[in-house]
Write a protein that holds these residues in place. Structure first.
Motif, PDB file in Angstrom:
ATOM      1  N   LYS A 186       0.304  -1.410   0.501  1.00  0.00           N
ATOM      2  CA  LYS A 186       0.186  -0.340  -0.380  1.00  0.00           C
ATOM      3  C   LYS A 186       0.788   1.402   0.236  1.00  0.00           C
ATOM      4  O   LYS A 186       0.529   2.461   0.432  1.00  0.00           O
ATOM      5  CB  LYS A 186      -1.040  -0.120   1.342  1.00  0.00           C
ATOM      6  N   THR A 187       2.186   1.339  -0.485  1.00  0.00           N
ATOM      7  CA  THR A 187       2.626   2.548  -0.394  1.00  0.00           C
ATOM      8  C   THR A 187       2.600   3.069  -2.297  1.00  0.00           C
ATOM      9  O   THR A 187       2.995   4.062  -2.113  1.00  0.00           O
ATOM     10  CB  THR A 187       4.249   1.983  -0.351  1.00  0.00           C
ATOM     11  N   VAL A 188       1.935   2.188  -2.776  1.00  0.00           N
ATOM     12  CA  VAL A 188       1.339   2.652  -4.011  1.00  0.00           C
ATOM     13  C   VAL A 188      -0.081   2.851  -4.180  1.00  0.00           C
ATOM     14  O   VAL A 188      -0.605   1.861  -3.779  1.00  0.00           O
ATOM     15  CB  VAL A 188       1.925   2.006  -5.575  1.00  0.00           C
ATOM     16  N   ASP A 189      -0.204   3.777  -4.857  1.00  0.00           N
ATOM     17  CA  ASP A 189      -1.894   3.974  -5.385  1.00  0.00           C
ATOM     18  C   ASP A 189      -2.601   3.134  -7.058  1.00  0.00           C
ATOM     19  O   ASP A 189      -2.953   2.145  -6.896  1.00  0.00           O
ATOM     20  CB  ASP A 189      -2.588   5.545  -4.931  1.00  0.00           C
ATOM     21  N   VAL A 190      -1.883   3.551  -7.787  1.00  0.00           N
ATOM     22  CA  VAL A 190      -1.978   3.372  -8.751  1.00  0.00           C
ATOM     23  C   VAL A 190      -0.944   2.689  -9.674  1.00  0.00           C
ATOM     24  O   VAL A 190       0.506   3.188  -9.229  1.00  0.00           O
ATOM     25  CB  VAL A 190      -2.818   4.728  -9.895  1.00  0.00           C
ATOM     26  N   ALA A 191      -0.460   1.059 -10.887  1.00  0.00           N
ATOM     27  CA  ALA A 191       1.021   1.438 -11.308  1.00  0.00           C
ATOM     28  C   ALA A 191       0.487   0.808 -12.706  1.00  0.00           C
ATOM     29  O   ALA A 191      -0.542   0.992 -13.075  1.00  0.00           O
ATOM     30  CB  ALA A 191       1.340   0.549 -10.349  1.00  0.00           C
ATOM     31  N   ALA A 192       1.546   1.342 -13.766  1.00  0.00           N
ATOM     32  CA  ALA A 192       1.180   0.332 -15.081  1.00  0.00           C
ATOM     33  C   ALA A 192       2.908  -0.876 -14.895  1.00  0.00           C
ATOM     34  O   ALA A 192       3.263  -0.651 -13.945  1.00  0.00           O
ATOM     35  CB  ALA A 192       2.411   1.365 -15.893  1.00  0.00           C
ATOM     36  N   ILE A 193       1.889  -2.105 -15.348  1.00  0.00           N
ATOM     37  CA  ILE A 193       2.586  -2.999 -14.562  1.00  0.00           C
ATOM     38  C   ILE A 193       2.768  -4.365 -15.816  1.00  0.00           C
ATOM     39  O   ILE A 193       1.248  -3.844 -16.868  1.00  0.00           O
ATOM     40  CB  ILE A 193       2.351  -3.865 -13.778  1.00  0.00           C
ATOM     41  N   ALA A 194       3.327  -5.308 -15.835  1.00  0.00           N
ATOM     42  CA  ALA A 194       3.114  -6.238 -16.862  1.00  0.00           C
ATOM     43  C   ALA A 194       1.277  -6.714 -16.463  1.00  0.00           C
ATOM     44  O   ALA A 194       1.067  -7.430 -15.689  1.00  0.00           O
ATOM     45  CB  ALA A 194       3.912  -7.057 -17.099  1.00  0.00           C
ATOM     46  N   THR A 195       0.845  -6.875 -17.602  1.00  0.00           N
ATOM     47  CA  THR A 195      -1.148  -8.458 -17.522  1.00  0.00           C
ATOM     48  C   THR A 195      -0.685  -8.864 -16.765  1.00  0.00           C
ATOM     49  O   THR A 195      -1.250  -8.519 -15.920  1.00  0.00           O
ATOM     50  CB  THR A 195      -1.125  -7.886 -18.829  1.00  0.00           C
ATOM     51  N   ASN A 196       0.460  -9.533 -17.365  1.00  0.00           N
ATOM     52  CA  ASN A 196       0.441 -11.287 -16.339  1.00  0.00           C
ATOM     53  C   ASN A 196       0.760 -10.489 -14.649  1.00  0.00           C
ATOM     54  O   ASN A 196      -0.021 -11.590 -13.545  1.00  0.00           O
ATOM     55  CB  ASN A 196       1.309 -12.056 -17.040  1.00  0.00           C
ATOM     56  N   ALA A 197       1.247 -10.119 -14.721  1.00  0.00           N
ATOM     57  CA  ALA A 197       1.401 -10.010 -13.617  1.00  0.00           C
ATOM     58  C   ALA A 197       1.121  -9.156 -12.427  1.00  0.00           C
ATOM     59  O   ALA A 197       0.238  -9.513 -11.794  1.00  0.00           O
ATOM     60  CB  ALA A 197       2.754  -8.850 -13.297  1.00  0.00           C
ATOM     61  N   ALA A 198      -0.340  -8.749 -13.316  1.00  0.00           N
ATOM     62  CA  ALA A 198      -1.135  -7.968 -12.380  1.00  0.00           C
ATOM     63  C   ALA A 198      -1.904  -9.149 -12.061  1.00  0.00           C
ATOM     64  O   ALA A 198      -2.911  -9.040 -11.243  1.00  0.00           O
ATOM     65  CB  ALA A 198      -1.857  -6.701 -13.240  1.00  0.00           C
ATOM     66  N   ALA A 199      -2.529 -10.089 -12.580  1.00  0.00           N
ATOM     67  CA  ALA A 199      -3.508 -11.498 -12.446  1.00  0.00           C
ATOM     68  C   ALA A 199      -2.603 -11.809 -12.002  1.00  0.00           C
ATOM     69  O   ALA A 199      -3.478 -12.379 -10.745  1.00  0.00           O
ATOM     70  CB  ALA A 199      -3.265 -11.526 -13.529  1.00  0.00           C
ATOM     71  N   SER A 200      -1.392 -12.186 -11.358  1.00  0.00           N
ATOM     72  CA  SER A 200      -1.418 -13.250 -10.530  1.00  0.00           C
ATOM     73  C   SER A 200      -0.651 -12.089  -9.131  1.00  0.00           C
ATOM     74  O   SER A 200      -1.248 -12.685  -8.452  1.00  0.00           O
ATOM     75  CB  SER A 200       0.346 -12.893 -11.357  1.00  0.00           C
ATOM     76  N   LEU A 201      -1.322 -10.626  -8.956  1.00  0.00           N
ATOM     77  CA  LEU A 201      -1.292 -10.142  -7.995  1.00  0.00           C
ATOM     78  C   LEU A 201      -2.460 -10.283  -7.413  1.00  0.00           C
ATOM     79  O   LEU A 201      -2.696 -10.708  -6.263  1.00  0.00           O
ATOM     80  CB  LEU A 201      -0.402  -8.391  -7.870  1.00  0.00           C
ATOM     81  N   TYR A 202      -3.177 -10.313  -8.461  1.00  0.00           N
ATOM     82  CA  TYR A 202      -4.517 -10.164  -8.170  1.00  0.00           C
ATOM     83  C   TYR A 202      -5.052 -11.728  -7.745  1.00  0.00           C
ATOM     84  O   TYR A 202      -5.914 -11.869  -6.419  1.00  0.00           O
ATOM     85  CB  TYR A 202      -5.594 -10.046  -9.383  1.00  0.00           C
TER      86      TYR A 202
END
Length: 362
Positions: free
Chosen positions: A114-130
């Motif tokens: 929670k040190t960042v609110d919004v981020a640009a990231i790889a699509t697979n990394a986004a799904a993995s973090l979700y």
């Protein structure tokens, strides 16, 4: 996550008010040599800031934003400069506090902590973090399509099938990540067993040395590293665009980069998220517009997404910048994730994301 009708009406009203607050047009006439906050640089509303004028005090919420140093972050260059505290303007809807990092894991950790609110990231990394955070983030928009290229010093590779029996230099930081999965899928789709390709995992710097110091060589690189190599050695050519190969095989685009936000932040700041997306779309459009090439290249270089303006100018058109939201975003990502799930389930967190992953849908 379903949003109530009242919330949507509130957001729509706020956006209509914000439309007159932010930059009505991208900055015109920005000097490519102007440093942030310098007297010669233009403001988001198109006016020039005189050196005698002080930056206005702005009472606006701060959005903590993080971007990758590769093509996923390129489209945010305009936004990071003109919505920074140093470029404050009257009725500014938010101030962007930006950080640039070199690895998806850094972005994932920042979102998780929670040190960042919004981020640009790889699509697979986004799904993995979700998956890892049990729905702790949502994807707001797809911002980058395919950016991977097969480059060759020579003239033996013209299609994916031509890689069979050859040695391919690939960035070591992509081993086990999205690029390797995409490569393997395209090889198999072309009738080539990935084991038939001898992959040497090297740093981008080592790949550049290998390619420039020999008479022949084949490598896989993303933009702008691929662009930098093409500029450095005129003997190197673009052999295959993996985006084109993917389109030919799957009949759909290759969505490689996206913008996400913490679910908690979205729920607490719905209007701020909408304001951010409106400004982010303007940023993508400004950087992508060929008429802004000089200014856009300077911004991309300033934030070290490219080593210099020459590389930036050639790389920007190859970055496949886009801004896709809503149902179109969901459909595109679901198709992509379904393929990655078949190739390597772990690459997207072990399963397909639920509908709640997709912001503004449902």
């Amino acid at each position: 996550m379903k949003r109530t009708l009242s919330l949507l009406l509130t957001a729509a009203l706020a956006l209509s008010l914000l439309a007159g607050c932010g930059p009505k047009n991208p900055p015109a006439g920005t000097s490519s040599s102007a440093a942030p906050g310098s007297a010669s640089s233009s403001q988001p509303d198109g006016s020039d800031q005189d050196s005698s004028q002080s930056t206005p005090e702005v009472d606006a919420p701060v959005i903590k934003f993080m971007a990758l140093s590769g093509p996923t972050g390129v489209g945010a260059s305009w936004l990071m400069k003109y919505y920074s505290a140093e470029k404050a303007f009257t009725d500014m809807p938010f101030i962007l506090d930006s950080t640039i990092v070199t690895d998806n894991t850094e972005v994932q950790a920042a979102l998780n902590n929670k040190t960042v609110d919004v981020a640009a990231i790889a699509t697979n990394a986004a799904a993995s973090l979700y998956a890892k955070t049990d729905g702790g983030i949502q994807v707001l928009a797809v911002n980058t399509l395919g950016v991977l290229y097969i480059l060759e010093k020579g003239d033996t590779v013209h299609a994916m099938a031509d890689l069979a029996g050859k040695t391919l230099y690939a960035p070591s930081n992509t081993k086990g990540a999205n690029p390797e999965h995409i490569l393997n899928h395209l090889l198999e789709g072309s009738g080539v067993d990935p084991s038939e390709v001898n992959i040497e995992w090297l740093t981008p710097q080592e790949i550049t040395v290998k390619m420039t110091s020999s008479d022949a060589g084949i490598c896989m690189l993303p933009v702008p590293a691929a662009t930098a190599l093409l500029v450095k050695d005129s003997g190197v050519r673009e052999a295959v665009s993996l985006s084109d190969a993917w389109q030919d095989l799957e009949g759909s685009p290759l969505p490689m980069g996206c913008v996400v936000a913490r679910t908690e932040y979205i729920e607490e700041n719905p209007l701020g998220v909408e304001a951010f997306l409106a400004a982010y779309e303007k940023s993508i459009n400004y950087i992508s517009d060929p008429t802004n090439s000089a200014d856009a290249s300077a911004l991309v270089t300033q934030y070290e997404f490219a080593p210099n303006d020459q590389v930036a100018a050639r790389a920007i058109p190859q970055c496949s910048l886009t801004f896709i939201t809503g149902q179109e975003m969901k459909d595109m990502l679901e198709d992509y994730y379904s393929i990655l799930f078949q190739v390597e389930p772990k690459s997207i967190g072990g399963g397909l994301p639920y509908d709640s992953f997709y912001y503004g849908v449902g």
